[in-house]
Design a protein around this motif. Sequence first.
Motif, PDB file in Angstrom:
ATOM      1  N   THR B  50      29.259  79.758  -5.394  1.00  0.00           N
ATOM      2  CA  THR B  50      29.309  79.870  -3.942  1.00  0.00           C
ATOM      3  C   THR B  50      29.812  78.538  -3.426  1.00  0.00           C
ATOM      4  OG1 THR B  50      27.422  81.363  -3.909  1.00  0.00           O
ATOM      5  CG2 THR B  50      27.991  80.281  -1.846  1.00  0.00           C
ATOM      6  N   LEU B  51      31.055  78.525  -3.046  1.00  0.00           N
ATOM      7  CA  LEU B  51      31.637  77.296  -2.549  1.00  0.00           C
ATOM      8  C   LEU B  51      31.473  77.249  -1.040  1.00  0.00           C
ATOM      9  CD1 LEU B  51      33.778  74.902  -3.524  1.00  0.00           C
ATOM     10  CD2 LEU B  51      34.996  76.089  -1.698  1.00  0.00           C
ATOM     11  N   VAL B  52      30.822  76.203  -0.542  1.00  0.00           N
ATOM     12  CA  VAL B  52      30.654  76.070   0.897  1.00  0.00           C
ATOM     13  C   VAL B  52      31.712  75.125   1.443  1.00  0.00           C
ATOM     14  CG1 VAL B  52      29.161  75.210   2.730  1.00  0.00           C
ATOM     15  CG2 VAL B  52      28.196  76.593   0.890  1.00  0.00           C
ATOM     16  N   LEU B  53      32.437  75.576   2.456  1.00  0.00           N
ATOM     17  CA  LEU B  53      33.335  74.685   3.178  1.00  0.00           C
ATOM     18  C   LEU B  53      32.574  74.180   4.386  1.00  0.00           C
ATOM     19  CD1 LEU B  53      36.659  76.787   3.148  1.00  0.00           C
ATOM     20  CD2 LEU B  53      36.072  74.848   1.683  1.00  0.00           C
ATOM     21  N   LEU B  54      32.246  72.892   4.366  1.00  0.00           N
ATOM     22  CA  LEU B  54      31.448  72.304   5.434  1.00  0.00           C
ATOM     23  C   LEU B  54      32.347  71.417   6.278  1.00  0.00           C
ATOM     24  CD1 LEU B  54      28.562  71.655   6.610  1.00  0.00           C
ATOM     25  CD2 LEU B  54      28.445  69.808   4.929  1.00  0.00           C
ATOM     26  N   GLY B  55      32.298  71.628   7.583  1.00  0.00           N
ATOM     27  CA  GLY B  55      33.127  70.783   8.445  1.00  0.00           C
ATOM     28  C   GLY B  55      32.808  71.021   9.901  1.00  0.00           C
ATOM     29  N   ARG B 226      28.421  74.582  -4.739  1.00  0.00           N
ATOM     30  CA  ARG B 226      29.295  73.426  -4.588  1.00  0.00           C
ATOM     31  C   ARG B 226      29.639  73.290  -3.113  1.00  0.00           C
ATOM     32  NH1 ARG B 226      34.576  72.109  -7.292  1.00  0.00           N
ATOM     33  NH2 ARG B 226      35.019  74.320  -7.000  1.00  0.00           N
ATOM     34  N   ILE B 227      29.780  72.057  -2.658  1.00  0.00           N
ATOM     35  CA  ILE B 227      30.052  71.828  -1.240  1.00  0.00           C
ATOM     36  C   ILE B 227      31.348  71.042  -1.110  1.00  0.00           C
ATOM     37  CG2 ILE B 227      29.225  70.684   0.864  1.00  0.00           C
ATOM     38  CD1 ILE B 227      26.365  71.095  -0.255  1.00  0.00           C
ATOM     39  N   ALA B 228      32.247  71.547  -0.275  1.00  0.00           N
ATOM     40  CA  ALA B 228      33.463  70.791   0.019  1.00  0.00           C
ATOM     41  C   ALA B 228      33.405  70.383   1.491  1.00  0.00           C
ATOM     42  CB  ALA B 228      34.698  71.633  -0.249  1.00  0.00           C
ATOM     43  N   VAL B 229      33.521  69.099   1.751  1.00  0.00           N
ATOM     44  CA  VAL B 229      33.495  68.611   3.133  1.00  0.00           C
ATOM     45  C   VAL B 229      34.928  68.485   3.627  1.00  0.00           C
ATOM     46  CG1 VAL B 229      32.808  66.739   4.659  1.00  0.00           C
ATOM     47  CG2 VAL B 229      31.337  67.381   2.739  1.00  0.00           C
ATOM     48  N   GLY B 233      41.533  68.866   8.100  1.00  0.00           N
ATOM     49  CA  GLY B 233      42.391  69.721   7.280  1.00  0.00           C
ATOM     50  C   GLY B 233      42.561  69.297   5.841  1.00  0.00           C
ATOM     51  N   SER B 234      41.838  68.252   5.408  1.00  0.00           N
ATOM     52  CA  SER B 234      41.863  67.956   3.976  1.00  0.00           C
ATOM     53  C   SER B 234      40.435  67.790   3.474  1.00  0.00           C
ATOM     54  CB  SER B 234      42.650  66.694   3.633  1.00  0.00           C
ATOM     55  OG  SER B 234      43.245  66.130   4.750  1.00  0.00           O
ATOM     56  N   ILE B 235      40.312  67.800   2.156  1.00  0.00           N
ATOM     57  CA  ILE B 235      38.983  67.680   1.574  1.00  0.00           C
ATOM     58  C   ILE B 235      38.621  66.214   1.416  1.00  0.00           C
ATOM     59  CG2 ILE B 235      37.668  68.098  -0.526  1.00  0.00           C
ATOM     60  CD1 ILE B 235      39.117  70.734  -0.719  1.00  0.00           C
ATOM     61  N   GLU B 236      37.478  65.872   1.964  1.00  0.00           N
ATOM     62  CA  GLU B 236      37.050  64.482   1.880  1.00  0.00           C
ATOM     63  C   GLU B 236      36.120  64.295   0.700  1.00  0.00           C
ATOM     64  OE1 GLU B 236      33.723  63.007   3.521  1.00  0.00           O
ATOM     65  OE2 GLU B 236      34.659  61.490   4.801  1.00  0.00           O
ATOM     66  N   ALA B 252      30.931  63.041   4.932  1.00  0.00           N
ATOM     67  CA  ALA B 252      29.764  63.564   4.219  1.00  0.00           C
ATOM     68  C   ALA B 252      28.517  62.814   4.705  1.00  0.00           C
ATOM     69  CB  ALA B 252      29.944  63.384   2.710  1.00  0.00           C
ATOM     70  N   TYR B 253      28.663  61.526   4.891  1.00  0.00           N
ATOM     71  CA  TYR B 253      27.550  60.712   5.360  1.00  0.00           C
ATOM     72  C   TYR B 253      27.119  61.143   6.762  1.00  0.00           C
ATOM     73  CZ  TYR B 253      24.636  56.672   6.268  1.00  0.00           C
ATOM     74  OH  TYR B 253      23.570  55.867   6.569  1.00  0.00           O
ATOM     75  N   ALA B 254      28.128  61.433   7.616  1.00  0.00           N
ATOM     76  CA  ALA B 254      27.829  61.878   8.980  1.00  0.00           C
ATOM     77  C   ALA B 254      27.019  63.167   8.956  1.00  0.00           C
ATOM     78  CB  ALA B 254      29.124  62.079   9.767  1.00  0.00           C
ATOM     79  N   PHE B 255      27.395  64.076   8.063  1.00  0.00           N
ATOM     80  CA  PHE B 255      26.639  65.335   7.967  1.00  0.00           C
ATOM     81  C   PHE B 255      25.243  65.085   7.413  1.00  0.00           C
ATOM     82  CE2 PHE B 255      30.613  67.779   8.509  1.00  0.00           C
ATOM     83  CZ  PHE B 255      30.128  68.745   9.371  1.00  0.00           C
TER      84      PHE B 255
END
Lengths: 205, 264
Positions: B50-55, B226-229, B233-236, B252-255
Amino acid sequence: MPNSLLHELVTLTTQHFFLVGVSMLLAAIVAIPLGIILSWRSGWRDMALGVVNVVQTIPSLALFGFLIPVPILGGIGTHTAIIALVLYALLPMLRNTVTGILSIDVTVRDSATALGMTTGERMWLVELPLAAPTILAGVRIATVTTIGTATIAAAIGAGGLGVFIFRGLAAVDSMLLLAGAIPAALMALAADRGLEWMERALSRH
Amino acid sequence: MTGPLSRVSGSQISLNHATMALVSFRDVSLGFGQRSILRHFSLDVEVGETLVLLGRSGSGKTTALKTVNAMLLPTSGKVLVEDRPTTAWDPIQLRRRIGYVIHDSGLFPHYTVAQNVALVPQLEKWPAADIEARVTSLLQKIGMPIEEFGPRYPGELSYGQRQRVGVARALAADPPLLLFDEPFGNVDPVIRLELQRQFIELRRELRKTSIFVTHDVREALFLGTRIAVLLDGSIEFVGPPREFLQASTPEAYAFLSCLRPLEV
């Protein structure tokens, strides 16, 4: 009311009904598919709605008059009247079809696409059923106004209840005038109620 | 698996097993006019995760999701689903192999709950008996038995119930891949937790691959394997929740800061 007048009333009412019925059918055949196409093409939408809007502003007696000299389409009689009535009915039907489809919730439309519906499936299974009450409301407005406008069609020899009205006007006979106006009003009321009922049946969910 | 749930029209996945990537974003850029939404976005989504797109809003996460089922096509680069670029798929076939759950459910208001769930199998022309069995078992699974909820219209359900039906509808044709676009957004925290628990339960049972879009860091940690931040428009950052908790990249730190109590 003399027997011959009653007989004429039946004939003219039937004619009137036929004029309106055929015009509404033709207008719906043109306006509803056109409205569907316009809901996809924002570029053509304003132009097409603008054109039918202008048609709507032409006074009805004048439009009947303009059509008389037109070859093939025009002339004196029923078919000319039907053409004019169709032109008037286009605006409410077209506008309501476009509005009905465009006002469908974006998430509903998006999920129809995301589930793998083809354009045709989306139209038949989702867009048209959801827009149906609005489309029918347009048909209702068009029908009610057309029943009134169709009385003027008598001026170009198309018959209908307008015959009584024009004759009553000429003879200053209010009894004759009412013999045309009252059945037309009743017809309009009946059409309004009937179509309103259908509209409600369609939006029941 | 036996019974109606094993009736599989879409579950066979053909893949290059060396990579195990069910979905692969390869240097995807996408823009509307002058505005670019995705910039050189690359990511592999593996089978079963389960890939999470977090943004934040505007970070491009929903846009990225919509490139997977060809609702949007990349301006440059490509998105591979089962090793095939989305541009090479018939979009209708592709979408019927991918379940989609949207915020506000997107249920068809003129269809009953049962009709909504039956939709994709019907489009795929399953036999009527199979459809009925499938709908019955799915509604059972989400805790909304068909006897009680099947004939109801979406307008007669609570928001949480509608979202659950949305999940059942997405699962109906047994697709190998599911896309979730902030599905549990507009709901109170108690119901949200219930929906999230059910999501985990279903995942344990059905073993689907999911891409899940959210702006809620708790949800990302709870549901993601897995988490993608995403940032502009790009992956950090990309990694499992354990690594994410230690991440030091700015976004990521902000989240992560959202998880700490306010310092007064």
